[in-house]
Design an enzyme around this catalytic site. Structure first.
Site, PDB file in Angstrom:
ATOM      1  N   ASP A  22       0.862  -1.167   0.000  1.00  0.00           N
ATOM      2  CA  ASP A  22       0.000   0.000   0.000  1.00  0.00           C
ATOM      3  C   ASP A  22       0.906   1.227   0.000  1.00  0.00           C
ATOM      4  OD1 ASP A  22      -2.452   1.453   0.392  1.00  0.00           O
ATOM      5  OD2 ASP A  22      -3.196  -0.261   1.532  1.00  0.00           O
ATOM      6  N   ASP A  73      -3.094   4.557  -2.489  1.00  0.00           N
ATOM      7  CA  ASP A  73      -4.176   4.971  -1.597  1.00  0.00           C
ATOM      8  C   ASP A  73      -4.760   6.339  -1.982  1.00  0.00           C
ATOM      9  OD1 ASP A  73      -5.460   4.602   1.202  1.00  0.00           O
ATOM     10  OD2 ASP A  73      -4.556   6.592   1.368  1.00  0.00           O
ATOM     11  N   GLU A 129      -6.695   3.342  -5.713  1.00  0.00           N
ATOM     12  CA  GLU A 129      -7.981   3.600  -5.051  1.00  0.00           C
ATOM     13  C   GLU A 129      -8.480   4.941  -5.575  1.00  0.00           C
ATOM     14  OE1 GLU A 129     -10.102   4.321  -0.727  1.00  0.00           O
ATOM     15  OE2 GLU A 129      -8.085   5.067  -1.079  1.00  0.00           O
ATOM     16  N   HIS A 138     -11.182  -3.010   3.423  1.00  0.00           N
ATOM     17  CA  HIS A 138     -11.130  -2.607   4.826  1.00  0.00           C
ATOM     18  C   HIS A 138     -11.912  -1.323   5.112  1.00  0.00           C
ATOM     19  CE1 HIS A 138      -8.260  -0.222   2.716  1.00  0.00           C
ATOM     20  NE2 HIS A 138      -8.079   0.549   3.762  1.00  0.00           N
ATOM     21  N   ASP A 139     -12.489  -0.729   4.070  1.00  0.00           N
ATOM     22  CA  ASP A 139     -13.252   0.501   4.257  1.00  0.00           C
ATOM     23  C   ASP A 139     -14.764   0.300   4.137  1.00  0.00           C
ATOM     24  OD1 ASP A 139     -10.948   2.106   4.558  1.00  0.00           O
ATOM     25  OD2 ASP A 139     -10.736   2.330   2.388  1.00  0.00           O
TER      26      ASP A 139
HETATM   27  C1  GLC Z   1      -7.988   5.238   1.955  1.00  0.00           C
HETATM   28  C2  GLC Z   1      -7.850   4.008   2.798  1.00  0.00           C
HETATM   29  C3  GLC Z   1      -8.487   4.264   4.113  1.00  0.00           C
HETATM   30  C4  GLC Z   1      -7.790   5.422   4.773  1.00  0.00           C
HETATM   31  C5  GLC Z   1      -7.785   6.648   3.875  1.00  0.00           C
HETATM   32  C6  GLC Z   1      -6.833   7.687   4.353  1.00  0.00           C
HETATM   33  O1  GLC Z   1      -9.298   5.536   1.651  1.00  0.00           O
HETATM   34  O2  GLC Z   1      -8.391   2.900   2.137  1.00  0.00           O
HETATM   35  O3  GLC Z   1      -8.467   3.151   4.946  1.00  0.00           O
HETATM   36  O4  GLC Z   1      -8.414   5.728   5.979  1.00  0.00           O
HETATM   37  O5  GLC Z   1      -7.373   6.317   2.565  1.00  0.00           O
HETATM   38  O6  GLC Z   1      -5.517   7.248   4.156  1.00  0.00           O
END
Ligand code: GLC
Length: 544
Positions: free
Chosen positions: A103, A205, A275, A337-338
């Site tokens: 990540d 991310d 993402e 995980h979100d």
């Molecule tokens: C992304 C991650 C998430 C995190 C956010 C800030 O959306 O998937 O878990 O809290 O970024 O880094």
């Protein structure tokens, strides 16, 4: 299919499995998972049959956002182990032909990162411009009207210099200024550090917020109440996120990252998946790059938010197929995980056809740890809540603890995640004695057995990992039916979303052989013009 070769590359052919390291396996009895734990479980990945592991962040971090607030991007948090453990994981995974995807968090650092500590120290610090510092407006109000995704203003006042800094997420996660060439160079050094160590790629991310309007212009009001993928709370949804998200200059950064990855790819292909929360299909597809020279894949999150019915899912599949640039490779995601666990979002009875759908579509699937055993959200009592998002924007279900609970390995105390007697960082699901890897491995009809069979079939069948996709018209609103085809092999996938049985009249003739049912109890020959499915049953049928 790769543009230049007829061979599928590993990230096209393979299946990605997301490990949330805090919750996977605790090897040292502190109640938090770690790298040695992941190493201990390498045989499991082989047993399961996945091809790559995406590891959520394992870097040094004050853990305000559980590792997505990084204080050193080129080391491992002692809680997770050290660089030697990471190298061991990489070597041992590669020995098993399993790739490691790290990540990479480009948008922000922790407020404890030495870069930010320097940056905040004085107005003329050389790293001042590495982050976004602005004074209040003359009327004393915030530098602009942007909100943090995690609630409240996106600006935090810092008394040292009397200015505000920008944070798209927590105040402990100040945003990096990618328009500053030194920031870009430093972040590319981070990528090189891990590529030199041998990682196979990165999940990037929060790239939807990485580039913003250069003048940090106010966002307009969202008068028409246009919504993103999901409700994010009143303040955030009151604006159109035109200036704080996905500025077109992001394309240039993606292209440069791609050049870097390609420069490492002669030995073996390196990969990026971003993402990027982008409900608009055209904009989503643009992140592959006009010449397929940006992200290898922007994550396709539509299944996470679509209503769980064949029409809505068909629309997603069709949109993927029609919006992809030529030669671009699709992907599908059911959990991460979100987001709340798929089994909880759509119901346990539908989780099997969901897994069959994910693993039979054209494109790379990503499986979230635990979904292969049917894990569900765990209700976390308020006093045990950990996630800052859930705490900041309370009451609308944004908290992410329920989907992050410890992996259920066996029926021993703490589900084999951690030693007996240890308090785990989040509670273990209370049904772990019945629902765990050990039991499901020995049950030929379990969700885990189904996932393994699907993964094996996908891996050994070019029609699934590389073939074409074609929708099959039929008259049942409750079913989704398609064909995957490669050379002379044709496979029919028929999924019944209804609790009632259905006999599907299909525009096909001849017989086919059921190779896999979600119930794992039939391998019969069927007349493919009238396929009978039980309630919530999915079948994969080899056409003659
Ligand atoms: C992304 C991650 C998430 C995190 C956010 C800030 O959306 O998937 O878990 O809290 O970024 O880094």
């Amino acid at each position: 299919m790769n543009k230049n070769t007829t061979e599928s590359l590993w990230w096209q052919k393979g299946v990605i499995y997301q490990v949330y390291p805090r919750s996977f396996k605790d090897s040292n009895g502190d109640g938090i998972g770690d790298l040695k734990g992941v190493i201990d479980k390498l045989d499991y990945f082989t047993t399961l049959g996945i091809d790559a592991i995406w590891l959520s962040p394992v870097y040094p971090s004050p853990m305000a956002d559980f590792g997505y607030d990084i204080s050193d991007m080129v080391d491992i948090h002692p809680m997770f182990g050290n660089l030697a453990d990471f190298d061991t994981l990489l070597t041992k995974a590669h020995q098993r032909d399993i790739r490691i995807i790290l990540d990479f968090v480009p948008n922000h650092t922790s407020d404890q990162h030495p870069w930010f500590i320097e940056s905040r120290s004085s107005l003329d610090n050389p790293k001042r411009d590495w982050y976004f510092w602005r004074s209040a407006k003359p009327d004393g109000s915030m530098p602009n009207n942007w909100f943090s995704i995690f609630g409240g203003s996106a600006w935090e006042f810092d008394a040292t210099t009397g200015q505000y800094y920008l944070h798209s997420f927590l105040r402990e996660q100040p945003d990096l200024n990618w328009r500053n060439p030194e920031v870009k160079a430093a972040m590319f050094d981070v990528l090189r550090f891990w590529l030199d160590r041998g990682v196979d790629g990165f999940r990037l991310d929060a790239t939807h917020v990485m580039m913003k309007d250069a003048n940090l212009t106010d966002n307009p009001l969202n008068e028409a109440r246009v919504q993103g993928f999901k409700p994010m709370g009143g303040e955030y949804d009151s604006q159109l996120h035109i200036n704080d998200q996905a500025h077109p200059d992001i394309h240039e950064i993606f292209r440069e990252i791609r050049v870097l990855l390609d420069s490492y790819s002669a030995e073996r292909p390196r990969f990026s998946v971003g993402e990027i929360h982008m409900p608009d299909w055209k904009r989503w597809a643009s992140f592959y790059g006009e010449n397929l020279d940006e992200l290898h894949m922007p994550f396709n999150f539509h299944f996470l938010f679509a209503p769980w019915n064949p029409q809505a899912l068909q629309k997603v599949i069709d949109s993927v197929e029609t919006s992809l640039p030529e030669g671009a490779w699709p992907n599908f995601v059911l959990g991460n995980h979100d987001e709340h666990r798929v089994a909880s979002r759509i119901g346990q009875e539908s989780a099997r056809i969901a897994m069959m759908l994910l693993l039979t579509l054209r494109g790379t699937p990503t499986i979230y740890y635990g979904d292969e055993i049917g894990s569900h959200d765990v209700n976390i009592p308020p006093e045990l809540e950990q996630d800052p998002w859930g705490k900041n924007v309370a009451g609308i279900g944004l908290g992410r603890d329920p989907e992050r609970t410890p992996m259920q390995w066996d029926g021993s105390p703490n589900a084999g995640f951690s030693e007996a007697g240890v308090t785990t960082w989040l509670p273990v699901a209370d049904d772990y004695a019945q629902n765990n890897v050990a039991i499901e491995l020995n049950d030929p009809k379990s969700m885990l057995s189904l996932t393994r069979r699907l993964l094996l079939l996908r891996r050994s069948t070019p029609a699934f990992y590389a073939g074409s996709y074609q929708t099959v018209a039929h008259s049942h609103d409750d079913c989704l039916v398609f064909i995957r085809e490669q050379n002379t092999e044709r496979w029919l996938v028929a999924l019944n979303f209804n609790a009632a049985e259905q006999t599907l009249s299909l525009p096909l003739t001849g017989t086919g052989k059921v190779m896999l049912s979600t119930e794992l109890d039939r391998e019969d020959s069927v007349d493919v013009s009238a396929v009978h499915l039980r309630g919530h049953e999915g079948c994969i049928i080899k056409l003659g």
